[in-house]
Structure formats: C-alpha cells, structure tokens
Write an enzyme that holds these catalytic residues in place. Sequence first.
Site, PDB file in Angstrom:
ATOM      1  N   GLU A 162      48.988  39.301 117.110  1.00 51.73           N
ATOM      2  CA  GLU A 162      49.643  40.450 117.752  1.00 51.73           C
ATOM      3  C   GLU A 162      50.150  41.454 116.721  1.00 51.73           C
ATOM      4  O   GLU A 162      50.894  41.116 115.798  1.00 51.73           O
ATOM      5  CB  GLU A 162      50.796  39.965 118.647  1.00 51.73           C
ATOM      6  CG  GLU A 162      51.330  41.090 119.508  1.00 51.73           C
ATOM      7  CD  GLU A 162      52.301  40.621 120.583  1.00 51.73           C
ATOM      8  OE1 GLU A 162      52.158  39.485 121.075  1.00 51.73           O
ATOM      9  OE2 GLU A 162      53.203  41.396 120.920  1.00 51.73           O
ATOM     10  N   LYS A 173      59.360  35.305 125.836  1.00 50.37           N
ATOM     11  CA  LYS A 173      58.043  35.408 125.187  1.00 50.37           C
ATOM     12  C   LYS A 173      58.204  36.117 123.842  1.00 50.37           C
ATOM     13  O   LYS A 173      57.561  35.773 122.856  1.00 50.37           O
ATOM     14  CB  LYS A 173      57.078  36.163 126.112  1.00 50.37           C
ATOM     15  CG  LYS A 173      55.614  36.105 125.698  1.00 50.37           C
ATOM     16  CD  LYS A 173      55.206  37.216 124.760  1.00 50.37           C
ATOM     17  CE  LYS A 173      53.718  37.179 124.464  1.00 50.37           C
ATOM     18  NZ  LYS A 173      53.304  38.249 123.526  1.00 50.37           N
ATOM     19  N   ASP A 201      52.742  21.310 116.596  1.00 55.09           N
ATOM     20  CA  ASP A 201      52.187  21.215 117.950  1.00 55.09           C
ATOM     21  C   ASP A 201      52.828  22.350 118.752  1.00 55.09           C
ATOM     22  O   ASP A 201      53.927  22.214 119.299  1.00 55.09           O
ATOM     23  CB  ASP A 201      52.542  19.838 118.531  1.00 55.09           C
ATOM     24  CG  ASP A 201      52.016  19.651 119.953  1.00 55.09           C
ATOM     25  OD1 ASP A 201      51.716  20.667 120.614  1.00 55.09           O
ATOM     26  OD2 ASP A 201      51.928  18.498 120.395  1.00 55.09           O
ATOM     27  N   HIS A 235      53.772  50.280 118.697  1.00 58.94           N
ATOM     28  CA  HIS A 235      52.427  49.879 118.248  1.00 58.94           C
ATOM     29  C   HIS A 235      51.686  51.090 117.674  1.00 58.94           C
ATOM     30  O   HIS A 235      51.049  51.007 116.632  1.00 58.94           O
ATOM     31  CB  HIS A 235      51.624  49.303 119.414  1.00 58.94           C
ATOM     32  CG  HIS A 235      52.019  47.896 119.750  1.00 58.94           C
ATOM     33  ND1 HIS A 235      51.204  47.041 120.445  1.00 58.94           N
ATOM     34  CD2 HIS A 235      53.127  47.190 119.484  1.00 58.94           C
ATOM     35  CE1 HIS A 235      51.812  45.877 120.585  1.00 58.94           C
ATOM     36  NE2 HIS A 235      52.989  45.951 120.014  1.00 58.94           N
TER      37      HIS A 235
END
Length: 390
Positions: free
Chosen positions: A91, A268, A284, A381
């Site tokens: 990302e 998130k 993991d 972005h």
Amino acid sequence: MSDATDPRSLPGRQKLNLRGLSPARRLTELHRLGIVGPAADGILAHTTEALAESFDAMIENAIGAFPVPLGIATNFTVNGKPRLIAIATEERSVIAAASKAAKLCVSPDGFTVTVGRPRTKAQILYARLADPPAVLAKLRRWRGHIEDLLRNECNPTRKHGGDLRVEEPRFVPGDRDTLVIIEITVDTADAMGANVVTRIAERAADRLLRLFTDAKPTAVICCNDEAGFPVEAEASFEVQGDESLAQRVLDIHAWACHDPSRAVTHNKGVMNAVSGVALATGQDTRAIEACVHASAAKDGLYRPLTAYSADGATRVRGKLTFSLPIGTVGGATSHPTAVFCRELMGVSNAADLAAIMGAAGLAQNFAAMLALAGEGIPGSHARLSRQRRP
Ligand code: MEV
C-alpha cells in the site's frame, strides 16, 4: 457443476498432481496442461532457485514467491530508543504516513510502550459426553494435579521464568451444557507458541484420559483469542499547530467509538503497520489479525483499538491497546529477510518487537486520522505520487 474437461478439476484418479515435482516443474506442468500461459515464466524470474526450494520445504505445491515491497519507516523513538521500522506492504502511503506520525510525536521518550508477559492458550474440547456435568466436576477436581504434572514435564519457558496454568474447566456457554472445555495458558517467551501450546494441551488431554476414560477429547488446538503479548502504546502528537485540525481528529476518533462500521476501517489503519511489520518479520499474520479483531469486539460491540484525548489545544494523546501473538523464534522467523529486518530494527527479543509493533500501529492510526481530517486519503496518495515523480 465442475467441467470434466477442465484440467483444474480432472475427476478421480486423473486429478492434477503436483506433488513430488520441483516448483519449476510444477509451473511447466501447469503450462503444458494449458492452465497458465507464458506468465508462468515471470513467476520463476522473481524467485531464485534457492528461495523456491526453501518455500517448497515450507508449504505444499509451492510454485514461487509473491514479492511485496519492503521499506523502512523512520523518525521513531520507542521507550527512549531511536528505531527504524521494517514494513512489508503493497500500500502506497503506509510507510510515509507512519514516518510522518512518528515525526509529530512530541512525548519526550517517543512512544511509551508497555509489554506484558506473553500468554498463549490452547483449548481441549470434550463433546458427546455421556454425563457432561460429571466430567466437568472431575476436570475441576484434577485440574491442579494436571497443572503440576505439566509444569514438571513440559513447561518450555520455566528456565526464562515463564509459567503455565491450567484454567478452570467450563461449559461452552449457550450449548445446553453439553460441550466442556479446559484451557491451558502458557508463557511462551520468545516463541509465538501455537505449536508448543497445542502439544502441551495434547499431553494434558492424554494424561486426563489416563485418569478417567470417559474424558476422550474431541479436539485440541491453540487459541488465537487474547494471545501473545499484552501491549499498551501511548504517545502525544502535535497536530501541526492547528486547533481545528486537532478537533477534527478527535471527532473522527469519536466516530469510530460510536459507529462499528467506522471502527472496522479505523482498526484496519492500525493493522496497516502491524501486519506490515508482521510480514517483514515472518509472523503468522492471520493469527495476529484474528486476535486483534477479537479483542476489538470483546465486549460484544466492535470498537476502535485506540483511544484519543486532547492534550492542549493543538495536541492529541493516543493510546493503543491490544495483544500480539508474535515471536522471534520458530516458524518463519528464521527466514533470512525476517532475520535482516529484526537486525535493522535492533530487536532484542519478542517483547521488544511487540513494543515496536505497538508504536507503529498507533502512529499509523494517528496518521490516517490526520489525513482524513485534512487533505483526505486520495489527496495524500496523490501528493505522495507527485513527490515521488522524478
Ligand atoms: C487505508 O488503508 C486505511 C484507512 O482507511 C484507515 C482509516 O480510515 O482510518 C486510511
């Protein structure tokens, strides 16, 4: 309905068999059968033979690697120590955002992170019992005895001061008192410990069966709930000298507190950094994500993992609380890239890595709220893309 002529689903004995082939031969076979085209060559080009072989030893039917960019977040001080943080992510803004938030951290020692001893649980399930209450009573009676046995026979962390506990057996709630479970909690020190605790629980189940034959276990497995290191990361951030921006950041946090849909995306953002460090260090990632999202929902409503309050007019103070089932020994943590990333970050042990991940998660979350309150995510972005253009 499956297509009998499709080589992906050849029926019966003709089933596609990729076992016993090298990764390169598997790709050749897929090509020969017309399942993949020339793109297969590209996969091999990204995977050296040595790497392909090591992956082949790790998983079934390995065919190559999926490269993810690995970068370094800068400007971090964690518990008074400067840190570079390795993050593997596809990302665009994750590393830039974490580094920006770390720069805005104004606490004297940087991020203050406390990390408790790790606790990893395994569960033994008893189902279809002839007399569940009687088995429960026996397990309760023998719990201490089993705990002593396990402590002596297989406490892997005793030499590091780590302990092992057999929890009170209980009925699984809501199931007509037919399912009984007993849990074993182990301090697994520097190992994530899923295999270790499962093996200890298997031994416990075996011992219990020797003690009373009506306690045949149905399943034994490690538990990802509240697993690993309890972590609390705190920091104060300067909100760019802008009082109204600081207020908007707090409004966005309030939104996550009162709207579970927003809390999911808010968390998130935390995981953008946490999963990135996890991937870079051979953890993991699914266990971590399952554990973290379970703790976000532990009081029945999905909530943000972070809390914020005003710290003067243009500062906010943030706190991230979660558990991290991670390790620095075992599993994929010995992969050369994971070893390199720990060296880069100066990680001394698993608790130290958990502290870094806590700081990175808090920084990432604050950076996302700051961007939302200011230029917006697409705007940030676009700015990053412009800055990167030569
Ligand atoms: C994008 O990967 C993560 C964010 O959506 C998190 C958030 O909204 O807080 C920016």
